[in-house]
Design a protein around this motif. Sequence first.
Motif, PDB file in Angstrom:
ATOM      1  N   ASP A  95     -16.443  34.423 -53.458  1.00  0.00           N
ATOM      2  CA  ASP A  95     -15.307  34.545 -54.361  1.00  0.00           C
ATOM      3  C   ASP A  95     -14.123  33.845 -53.664  1.00  0.00           C
ATOM      4  O   ASP A  95     -14.163  33.638 -52.444  1.00  0.00           O
ATOM      5  N   ILE A  96     -13.086  33.486 -54.404  1.00  0.00           N
ATOM      6  CA  ILE A  96     -11.949  32.821 -53.743  1.00  0.00           C
ATOM      7  C   ILE A  96     -10.779  33.797 -53.522  1.00  0.00           C
ATOM      8  O   ILE A  96     -10.474  34.163 -52.381  1.00  0.00           O
ATOM      9  N   ASP A  97     -10.134  34.237 -54.621  1.00  0.00           N
ATOM     10  CA  ASP A  97      -8.951  35.102 -54.462  1.00  0.00           C
ATOM     11  C   ASP A  97      -9.357  36.440 -53.854  1.00  0.00           C
ATOM     12  O   ASP A  97     -10.160  37.174 -54.426  1.00  0.00           O
ATOM     13  N   LEU A 127     -17.568  30.813 -56.243  1.00  0.00           N
ATOM     14  CA  LEU A 127     -17.586  31.294 -57.629  1.00  0.00           C
ATOM     15  C   LEU A 127     -16.292  32.040 -57.894  1.00  0.00           C
ATOM     16  O   LEU A 127     -16.108  33.150 -57.410  1.00  0.00           O
ATOM     17  N   THR A 128     -15.408  31.432 -58.662  1.00  0.00           N
ATOM     18  CA  THR A 128     -14.135  32.104 -58.921  1.00  0.00           C
ATOM     19  C   THR A 128     -13.939  32.352 -60.402  1.00  0.00           C
ATOM     20  O   THR A 128     -14.371  31.552 -61.228  1.00  0.00           O
ATOM     21  N   ASN A 129     -13.285  33.455 -60.710  1.00  0.00           N
ATOM     22  CA  ASN A 129     -12.898  33.725 -62.090  1.00  0.00           C
ATOM     23  C   ASN A 129     -11.540  33.103 -62.396  1.00  0.00           C
ATOM     24  O   ASN A 129     -11.016  33.255 -63.489  1.00  0.00           O
ATOM     25  N   GLY A 130     -10.978  32.421 -61.413  1.00  0.00           N
ATOM     26  CA  GLY A 130      -9.724  31.713 -61.647  1.00  0.00           C
ATOM     27  C   GLY A 130      -9.990  30.448 -62.447  1.00  0.00           C
ATOM     28  O   GLY A 130     -11.129  30.026 -62.623  1.00  0.00           O
ATOM     29  N   ASP A 282      -5.589  33.201 -67.424  1.00  0.00           N
ATOM     30  CA  ASP A 282      -4.707  34.298 -67.825  1.00  0.00           C
ATOM     31  C   ASP A 282      -3.583  33.806 -68.745  1.00  0.00           C
ATOM     32  O   ASP A 282      -2.703  33.059 -68.296  1.00  0.00           O
ATOM     33  N   ASN A 328     -13.194  34.785 -68.436  1.00  0.00           N
ATOM     34  CA  ASN A 328     -13.022  35.688 -67.294  1.00  0.00           C
ATOM     35  C   ASN A 328     -12.725  37.083 -67.823  1.00  0.00           C
ATOM     36  O   ASN A 328     -11.885  37.240 -68.701  1.00  0.00           O
ATOM     37  N   ASP A 330     -11.892  39.741 -65.748  1.00  0.00           N
ATOM     38  CA  ASP A 330     -11.233  40.577 -64.734  1.00  0.00           C
ATOM     39  C   ASP A 330     -10.042  41.338 -65.321  1.00  0.00           C
ATOM     40  O   ASP A 330      -9.059  40.724 -65.746  1.00  0.00           O
ATOM     41  N   TRP A 333      -6.648  41.741 -60.600  1.00  0.00           N
ATOM     42  CA  TRP A 333      -6.944  40.845 -59.481  1.00  0.00           C
ATOM     43  C   TRP A 333      -5.852  41.003 -58.426  1.00  0.00           C
ATOM     44  O   TRP A 333      -4.805  41.613 -58.678  1.00  0.00           O
ATOM     45  N   LYS A 372     -17.793  35.828 -63.756  1.00  0.00           N
ATOM     46  CA  LYS A 372     -18.378  37.032 -63.166  1.00  0.00           C
ATOM     47  C   LYS A 372     -17.886  38.245 -63.962  1.00  0.00           C
ATOM     48  O   LYS A 372     -16.725  38.224 -64.388  1.00  0.00           O
ATOM     49  N   ASP A 415     -14.400  40.460 -53.422  1.00  0.00           N
ATOM     50  CA  ASP A 415     -13.435  41.549 -53.204  1.00  0.00           C
ATOM     51  C   ASP A 415     -13.343  42.467 -54.421  1.00  0.00           C
ATOM     52  O   ASP A 415     -12.691  43.493 -54.355  1.00  0.00           O
TER      53      ASP A 415
HETATM   54  O1  G3P Z   1      -7.145  34.876 -62.147  1.00  0.00           O
HETATM   55  C1  G3P Z   1      -8.009  34.852 -61.068  1.00  0.00           C
HETATM   56  C2  G3P Z   1      -8.648  36.140 -60.797  1.00  0.00           C
HETATM   57  O2  G3P Z   1      -8.945  36.851 -61.983  1.00  0.00           O
HETATM   58  C3  G3P Z   1      -9.804  36.191 -59.862  1.00  0.00           C
HETATM   59  O3  G3P Z   1     -10.149  35.102 -59.085  1.00  0.00           O
HETATM   60  O4  G3P Z   1     -11.370  34.021 -57.192  1.00  0.00           O
HETATM   61  O5  G3P Z   1     -11.103  36.500 -57.258  1.00  0.00           O
HETATM   62  O6  G3P Z   1     -12.629  35.380 -58.864  1.00  0.00           O
HETATM   63  P1  G3P Z   1     -11.383  35.275 -58.040  1.00  0.00           P
END
Ligand code: G3P
Length: 485
Positions: A95-97, A127-130, A282, A328, A330, A333, A372, A415
Amino acid sequence: MKATNLFLLLSSTLSRTSTNLATAASLINRKAATTTTPSLFRSPPPLSPSSFVSARGFRDDTFSKPPPSIGKRWIRPDSATPSEWEAPSFAFAFDIDGVLLHERAPLPGAAQTLALLDYYHIPFILLTNGGGKFEADRVAELNEKLGSNMTTDNFCQSHTPFQELLPEYRDKTILVTGSDYEKCREIMEGYGFRSVVTPGDIFRAAPEVFPFDTVRGGEVGRELPKPLWKPRERKGLRGDDEAGGKTVLMGGKKGGEGEEGEGEEKRLEDHLKIDAMFVLNDPRDWALDVQVFMDLLQSKQGYVGTYSEENNRGNWQGDGQPKLFFSNSDLIWAAKYHLPRFGQGAFQHALVGIWKEVTEGKKELVRTSFGKPHRETYEYAEEMLVRHRGEWLKMKGYGEEDIRGGLKRVYMVGDNPESDIAGANDYDGKGRYGTEWVSLLVETGVFDAARMNFKDGDVRRADVVEKDVADAVKWALRNEGWVDE
Ligand code: G3P
Ligand code: MG
């Protein structure tokens, strides 16, 4: 790992084949600006397990011991032959963030960890949801920050899979939203969609759509930056005289003014028709977006400014309304504030809640979600890892036997229990290659033990919890027998 589907919040997913995934991969590379090298690995940096240790400042001596009786592993494979080097049978998905970066700055150990894997040709993918940027631009930024050599082959962001829908919507008109309307349009046009409209366009053409002041003076009040692809629809968007005196976005009533005697079909065609709606990242202007999306979800066949009579019969979304895609899910975050912040998932829940009120709870909102924890993202990652591992090993002279079925395990380092971890647990062993997915949760992001008390068997519960990404990788290497116990 238990594979219950408790945490999948959304109603539907697309079933896709590996052929589609391969198509997507080649499409992504259309925009690859950083490199054309097809391998996951390029010009390894001068790093060894022991320099990884010192860079991390590990107190224990896990990596400082001489390589154990696994001589075929800790050697640089570039110049080694198959008899000298044992190819790793595992890979990583990061994951990134909250794992590699926090607030766009590298987290401790992230750069060194990627460098170590790169150096020893241990495959990995991000793999990021960003989202909200072109894949190639985001990878270039990451390379800059992390000192890495990644290509778009190492990378999948939330809206990357939208490219798979190109054959269906290339020549149709789609509505897109996200953090920046114009950027979202640019990305989707870059993917190849030819007619892309934003809620800002609709607002500019017919400000009555959103009768509040806040949007009016802001960014979306700017002029339409360039003509839309379909001239007829462009007339409609501008609501100008060329449309034959009809205000096509506003004339939603049956037999509208000046149209007496004309057939309903003809009047409908004078309206802008939207065939699909996409959320790329977002959104910022939630109120305008929710209004425009809800209008279209209740429209007649996706024509802006119309209302379907089918709704009155309880046949919600049953009259050819545009399909709805989120990238996404999420809910929260990890951002700069010390408490988690709402993400695209919160916007989705807002829309679902309003839909529920409007339909009096009679029909769930039909939509498709990517990112994800949805299966497609993990399927894509596995496909990319297997393919690039195979290509590289083939180049190294390995036989089919060694390559086929060679990837046994993928370690997902994340995370967010509700996306990264739940998705990996749910996908474990169910992919095309039967690869085992091991979930590793780190404490550098959104995870907060005080908020999440998962019981055994909960799909959000990680296999392992580690302090940060370097410790998580260290755990995996130990699990693989690549370092001493
Ligand atoms: O907007 C980004 C956030 O929802 C998550 O990013 O990299 O943790 O999947 P990441
Ligand atoms: Mg994260």
